[in-house]
Design a protein around this motif. Sequence first.
Motif, PDB file in Angstrom:
ATOM      1  N   GLU A 196       6.370  -1.438   6.050  1.00 55.08           N
ATOM      2  CA  GLU A 196       7.261  -0.349   5.632  1.00 55.08           C
ATOM      3  C   GLU A 196       7.385  -0.280   4.109  1.00 55.08           C
ATOM      4  OE1 GLU A 196       9.921  -0.242   9.713  1.00 55.08           O
ATOM      5  OE2 GLU A 196      10.561  -1.534   8.079  1.00 55.08           O
ATOM      6  N   ILE A 197       7.468  -1.435   3.447  1.00 54.90           N
ATOM      7  CA  ILE A 197       7.528  -1.441   1.979  1.00 54.90           C
ATOM      8  C   ILE A 197       6.213  -0.920   1.395  1.00 54.90           C
ATOM      9  CG2 ILE A 197       7.695  -2.871  -0.098  1.00 54.90           C
ATOM     10  CD1 ILE A 197       9.589  -4.719   1.508  1.00 54.90           C
ATOM     11  N   VAL A 198       5.097  -1.396   1.936  1.00 58.81           N
ATOM     12  CA  VAL A 198       3.795  -0.922   1.462  1.00 58.81           C
ATOM     13  C   VAL A 198       3.683   0.591   1.664  1.00 58.81           C
ATOM     14  CG1 VAL A 198       1.286  -1.065   1.774  1.00 58.81           C
ATOM     15  CG2 VAL A 198       2.662  -3.158   1.794  1.00 58.81           C
ATOM     16  N   SER A 199       4.143   1.070   2.817  1.00 61.81           N
ATOM     17  CA  SER A 199       4.122   2.513   3.086  1.00 61.81           C
ATOM     18  C   SER A 199       4.942   3.262   2.046  1.00 61.81           C
ATOM     19  CB  SER A 199       4.683   2.809   4.480  1.00 61.81           C
ATOM     20  OG  SER A 199       3.871   2.252   5.481  1.00 61.81           O
ATOM     21  N   PHE A 200       6.131   2.768   1.772  1.00 60.05           N
ATOM     22  CA  PHE A 200       7.004   3.439   0.810  1.00 60.05           C
ATOM     23  C   PHE A 200       6.361   3.511  -0.568  1.00 60.05           C
ATOM     24  CE2 PHE A 200      10.163   2.978  -2.609  1.00 60.05           C
ATOM     25  CZ  PHE A 200      10.735   4.238  -2.535  1.00 60.05           C
ATOM     26  N   VAL A 201       5.911   2.379  -1.107  1.00 61.08           N
ATOM     27  CA  VAL A 201       5.392   2.387  -2.483  1.00 61.08           C
ATOM     28  C   VAL A 201       4.094   3.177  -2.600  1.00 61.08           C
ATOM     29  CG1 VAL A 201       6.576   0.251  -3.130  1.00 61.08           C
ATOM     30  CG2 VAL A 201       4.201   0.136  -2.367  1.00 61.08           C
ATOM     31  N   THR A 202       3.242   3.128  -1.581  1.00 62.02           N
ATOM     32  CA  THR A 202       1.982   3.876  -1.670  1.00 62.02           C
ATOM     33  C   THR A 202       2.186   5.369  -1.445  1.00 62.02           C
ATOM     34  OG1 THR A 202       1.391   3.376   0.643  1.00 62.02           O
ATOM     35  CG2 THR A 202       0.527   1.897  -1.074  1.00 62.02           C
ATOM     36  N   MET A 203       3.202   5.740  -0.689  1.00 62.87           N
ATOM     37  CA  MET A 203       3.486   7.167  -0.515  1.00 62.87           C
ATOM     38  C   MET A 203       4.308   7.710  -1.686  1.00 62.87           C
ATOM     39  SD  MET A 203       3.960   7.879   3.570  1.00 62.87           S
ATOM     40  CE  MET A 203       5.159   6.650   3.998  1.00 62.87           C
ATOM     41  N   LYS A 204       5.194   6.910  -2.225  1.00 61.30           N
ATOM     42  CA  LYS A 204       6.067   7.353  -3.320  1.00 61.30           C
ATOM     43  C   LYS A 204       5.309   7.429  -4.646  1.00 61.30           C
ATOM     44  CE  LYS A 204      10.126   7.760  -5.590  1.00 61.30           C
ATOM     45  NZ  LYS A 204      10.997   8.877  -5.500  1.00 61.30           N
ATOM     46  N   TRP A 205       4.575   6.377  -4.985  1.00 62.33           N
ATOM     47  CA  TRP A 205       3.940   6.300  -6.296  1.00 62.33           C
ATOM     48  C   TRP A 205       2.425   6.311  -6.249  1.00 62.33           C
ATOM     49  CZ3 TRP A 205       8.099   2.495  -5.779  1.00 62.33           C
ATOM     50  CH2 TRP A 205       9.315   2.978  -6.270  1.00 62.33           C
ATOM     51  N   GLY A 206       1.858   6.173  -5.077  1.00 56.52           N
ATOM     52  CA  GLY A 206       0.401   6.234  -4.943  1.00 56.52           C
ATOM     53  C   GLY A 206      -0.009   7.601  -4.444  1.00 56.52           C
ATOM     54  N   LYS A 207      -1.198   7.688  -3.941  1.00 51.80           N
ATOM     55  CA  LYS A 207      -1.710   8.969  -3.462  1.00 51.80           C
ATOM     56  C   LYS A 207      -1.773   9.018  -1.952  1.00 51.80           C
ATOM     57  CE  LYS A 207      -4.144   9.488  -7.673  1.00 51.80           C
ATOM     58  NZ  LYS A 207      -5.051  10.087  -8.468  1.00 51.80           N
ATOM     59  N   ASP A 208      -1.065   8.123  -1.296  1.00 51.03           N
ATOM     60  CA  ASP A 208      -1.105   8.048   0.155  1.00 51.03           C
ATOM     61  C   ASP A 208      -0.085   8.999   0.766  1.00 51.03           C
ATOM     62  OD1 ASP A 208      -2.073   7.139   2.530  1.00 51.03           O
ATOM     63  OD2 ASP A 208      -1.520   5.051   2.218  1.00 51.03           O
ATOM     64  N   SER A 209      -0.416   9.514   1.935  1.00 49.47           N
ATOM     65  CA  SER A 209       0.524  10.396   2.625  1.00 49.47           C
ATOM     66  C   SER A 209       0.791   9.926   4.049  1.00 49.47           C
ATOM     67  CB  SER A 209      -0.007  11.833   2.646  1.00 49.47           C
ATOM     68  OG  SER A 209      -1.227  11.888   3.341  1.00 49.47           O
ATOM     69  N   VAL A 210       0.177   8.813   4.422  1.00 45.34           N
ATOM     70  CA  VAL A 210       0.310   8.290   5.778  1.00 45.34           C
ATOM     71  C   VAL A 210       0.795   6.839   5.697  1.00 45.34           C
ATOM     72  CG1 VAL A 210      -0.929   7.802   7.927  1.00 45.34           C
ATOM     73  CG2 VAL A 210      -1.573   9.775   6.548  1.00 45.34           C
ATOM     74  N   TYR A 211       1.597   6.450   6.668  1.00 44.91           N
ATOM     75  CA  TYR A 211       2.154   5.098   6.686  1.00 44.91           C
ATOM     76  C   TYR A 211       1.065   4.029   6.782  1.00 44.91           C
ATOM     77  CZ  TYR A 211       1.347   4.703  11.746  1.00 44.91           C
ATOM     78  OH  TYR A 211       0.768   4.616  12.984  1.00 44.91           O
ATOM     79  N   THR A 212       1.425   2.817   6.392  1.00 49.76           N
ATOM     80  CA  THR A 212       0.531   1.668   6.488  1.00 49.76           C
ATOM     81  C   THR A 212       0.725   1.023   7.844  1.00 49.76           C
ATOM     82  OG1 THR A 212       0.713   1.314   4.113  1.00 49.76           O
ATOM     83  CG2 THR A 212      -0.071  -0.550   5.439  1.00 49.76           C
ATOM     84  N   ARG A 213      -0.329   0.915   8.580  1.00 55.89           N
ATOM     85  CA  ARG A 213      -0.266   0.355   9.934  1.00 55.89           C
ATOM     86  C   ARG A 213       0.010  -1.143   9.881  1.00 55.89           C
ATOM     87  NH1 ARG A 213      -1.805   4.222  13.263  1.00 55.89           N
ATOM     88  NH2 ARG A 213      -3.217   5.848  12.554  1.00 55.89           N
ATOM     89  N   ILE A 214       0.741  -1.613  10.862  1.00 61.22           N
ATOM     90  CA  ILE A 214       1.067  -3.047  10.916  1.00 61.22           C
ATOM     91  C   ILE A 214      -0.198  -3.882  11.075  1.00 61.22           C
ATOM     92  CG2 ILE A 214       1.556  -3.121  13.382  1.00 61.22           C
ATOM     93  CD1 ILE A 214       3.894  -5.091  12.537  1.00 61.22           C
ATOM     94  N   GLU A 215      -1.205  -3.339  11.730  1.00 63.80           N
ATOM     95  CA  GLU A 215      -2.478  -4.071  11.877  1.00 63.80           C
ATOM     96  C   GLU A 215      -3.111  -4.338  10.513  1.00 63.80           C
ATOM     97  OE1 GLU A 215      -1.358  -2.097  15.507  1.00 63.80           O
ATOM     98  OE2 GLU A 215      -1.773  -1.181  13.564  1.00 63.80           O
ATOM     99  N   THR A 216      -2.989  -3.392   9.601  1.00 60.63           N
ATOM    100  CA  THR A 216      -3.507  -3.572   8.239  1.00 60.63           C
ATOM    101  C   THR A 216      -2.797  -4.733   7.558  1.00 60.63           C
ATOM    102  OG1 THR A 216      -3.957  -1.199   8.074  1.00 60.63           O
ATOM    103  CG2 THR A 216      -3.792  -2.417   5.996  1.00 60.63           C
ATOM    104  N   VAL A 217      -1.492  -4.806   7.729  1.00 59.78           N
ATOM    105  CA  VAL A 217      -0.707  -5.879   7.117  1.00 59.78           C
ATOM    106  C   VAL A 217      -1.024  -7.222   7.769  1.00 59.78           C
ATOM    107  CG1 VAL A 217       1.643  -6.757   6.780  1.00 59.78           C
ATOM    108  CG2 VAL A 217       1.112  -4.364   6.289  1.00 59.78           C
TER     109      VAL A 217
END
Length: 145
Positions: free
Chosen positions: A108-129
Amino acid sequence: MNIKISLYLLSLLTLLVSCQTSEELKSEQYFVEGYQLYTANCANCHQAEGGGMANLYPPVDGSAILSDKAMIACIIRNGMKDTIMVNGKTFSRPMPPNPKLTEIEIAEIVSFVTMKWGKDSVYTRIETVKEALTACKEYPQGAGL
């Protein structure tokens, strides 16, 4: 007349929400929960707007690391002891590990920072973590990150 307008707006809102895909809903959920976790665990040093703190703590906003979700997950869990350069500035203060954060909280933190300040628009899957945290276990705490 106001009741009819209110009912119409409520119906329209319900229709719009129901048109969201499960991926969009999950992205919104991870973003909101990630924001709360970032605020509680990261913002004290990296600041609420991700700008860092002078020459003490690096900014998240504009950092090249935002393109590497696995690295972000490892740093959140294990901390960091290396000197790093972010946006042309050198930072050498260690970042403490966060071993109490669960895999889902890190996602959830990775999703927030990559969507807020990065160029991502999709959440980070738990499998990735999970994969990232398994891979970074082979390094001593914070070394090499």
